[in-house]
Write a protein that holds these residues in place. Structure first.
Motif, PDB file in Angstrom:
ATOM      1  N   ASN A  29       0.806  -1.223   0.000  1.00 42.91           N
ATOM      2  CA  ASN A  29       0.000   0.000   0.000  1.00 42.91           C
ATOM      3  C   ASN A  29       0.838   1.270   0.000  1.00 42.91           C
ATOM      4  N   SER A  30       2.139   1.141   0.229  1.00 45.26           N
ATOM      5  CA  SER A  30       3.017   2.318   0.252  1.00 45.26           C
ATOM      6  C   SER A  30       3.675   2.588  -1.096  1.00 45.26           C
ATOM      7  N   GLY A  31       3.284   1.833  -2.109  1.00 45.90           N
ATOM      8  CA  GLY A  31       3.756   2.110  -3.458  1.00 45.90           C
ATOM      9  C   GLY A  31       5.205   1.728  -3.681  1.00 45.90           C
ATOM     10  N   LEU A  32       5.875   2.505  -4.522  1.00 50.12           N
ATOM     11  CA  LEU A  32       7.275   2.254  -4.863  1.00 50.12           C
ATOM     12  C   LEU A  32       8.181   3.048  -3.941  1.00 50.12           C
ATOM     13  N   GLN A  33       9.110   2.352  -3.302  1.00 49.36           N
ATOM     14  CA  GLN A  33      10.103   2.987  -2.447  1.00 49.36           C
ATOM     15  C   GLN A  33      11.447   2.954  -3.176  1.00 49.36           C
ATOM     16  N   ILE A  34      12.094   4.115  -3.320  1.00 46.66           N
ATOM     17  CA  ILE A  34      13.396   4.200  -3.978  1.00 46.66           C
ATOM     18  C   ILE A  34      14.432   4.506  -2.904  1.00 46.66           C
ATOM     19  N   ILE A  35      15.391   3.587  -2.752  1.00 47.78           N
ATOM     20  CA  ILE A  35      16.314   3.648  -1.626  1.00 47.78           C
ATOM     21  C   ILE A  35      17.737   3.768  -2.149  1.00 47.78           C
ATOM     22  N   ASN A  36      18.451   4.789  -1.685  1.00 46.34           N
ATOM     23  CA  ASN A  36      19.857   4.962  -2.045  1.00 46.34           C
ATOM     24  C   ASN A  36      20.681   3.959  -1.253  1.00 46.34           C
TER      25      ASN A  36
END
Length: 292
Positions: free
Chosen positions: A284-291
């Motif tokens: 439910n939090s969609g796409l997470q982009i993590i460095n």
């Protein structure tokens, strides 16, 4: 693995044998005189391999293909030819426009999927297609050597094996289980790099699969509920449903260690690594982009 150096210009019939078939050497040795054979490498696209040979030898009129099969699907090398992707291979299959193509894979012509696959195969190649609706191979395993379907209808094409070979061959041309690793109580995803399989579920399991018949445990790391994994260099990036992104050092497969974690706000389901970033689908939090 495949070689065409032995194909004489006078040979008009060729047999392609997928190396994944059990005891494929016996099949190759049992081919009648005057018919040439090519072994399809398991490490390359089998459709491409066949197309290359046929492009170089336009005098071939009859093609026999021995491989594993299922309804509407051929397993060739490290690829599949099926209803979903057959049109993606149209250019290659145009090299297959010969008089006859015989497909020995188990159940390839079975059911609605098999019927549609054979019809499309015929439309692209303009060849008479012969294929099986049952298991192909050893009778004791439920197999036979009949290719029950011919499109367009005709009397079929003769098989190219000595009778003794057909009687004594011990396998069938359907996918068969060769090895199992069942330590995980839950297994959701796997990726393979070199001789190791990395499976995730309630743990990350590292399994030596250099002998597929006898997979061997190398190491593991406890996680909560791994849903996806990608290997980049010495690191395993795991989408761990309840704990977010887990980064695990696997340089020593016997002793993997955690080197980083990012606890996403949702439920981590999948992960892809591109450059310095991890892209995590997080429910439910969609796409997470993590460095990373």
């Amino acid at each position: 693995m495949f070689s065409n150096s032995f194909l004489r210009q006078t040979a008009t019939t060729i047999v392609f044998i997928d190396a994944s078939l059990s005891d494929y050497q016996t099949l190759q040795a049992g081919i009648i005189e005057g018919v040439k054979s090519v072994i399809i490498s398991p490490n390359q696209d089998g459709i491409e391999q066949i197309s290359q040979i046929l492009q170089q030898h336009p005098h071939i009129t009859t093609i026999h293909i021995l491989s594993h099969g299922s309804p509407g699907c051929l397993y060739l090398g490290n690829s599949q030819l099926n209803l979903t992707n057959i049109h993606n291979y149209t250019q290659q299959l145009q090299q297959w426009q010969r008089q006859n193509i015989l497909l020995y894979g188990c159940n390839v012509a079975a059911g609605d999927a098999g019927e549609e696959f054979i019809r499309k195969f015929h439309e692209i190649t303009n060849a008479t297609i012969s294929a099986s609706t049952t298991k192909t191979g050893n009778a004791a395993l439920g197999g036979n050597w009949e290719l029950e379907v011919n499109i367009p209808e005709n009397h079929g094409t003769s098989l190219v094996f000595h009778a003794d070979t057909l009687k004594t061959y011990q396998g069938v041309f359907a996918p068969t289980l060769v090895g199992v690793w069942d330590r995980l109580s839950r297994a959701y995803a796997v990726t393979v790099v070199g001789n190791y399989a990395y499976a995730v579920g309630d743990t990350l399991e590292i399994i030596d699969i250099s002998n597929p018949n006898n997979p061997v445990f190398k190491g593991n790391y406890d996680i909560s509920n791994g849903r996806s994994i990608q290997i980049v260099g010495n690191y395993a990036y795991v989408a761990d449903e309840y704990s977010g992104l887990q980064i695990i050092n696997i340089s020593n497969p016997s002793a993997p260690t955690l080197v980083g974690n990012y606890d996403t706000s949702g439920n981590a389901w999948d992960v892809q690594i591109v450059g310095n970033y991890a892209y995590v689908t997080d429910g439910n939090s969609g796409l997470q982009i993590i460095n990373i």
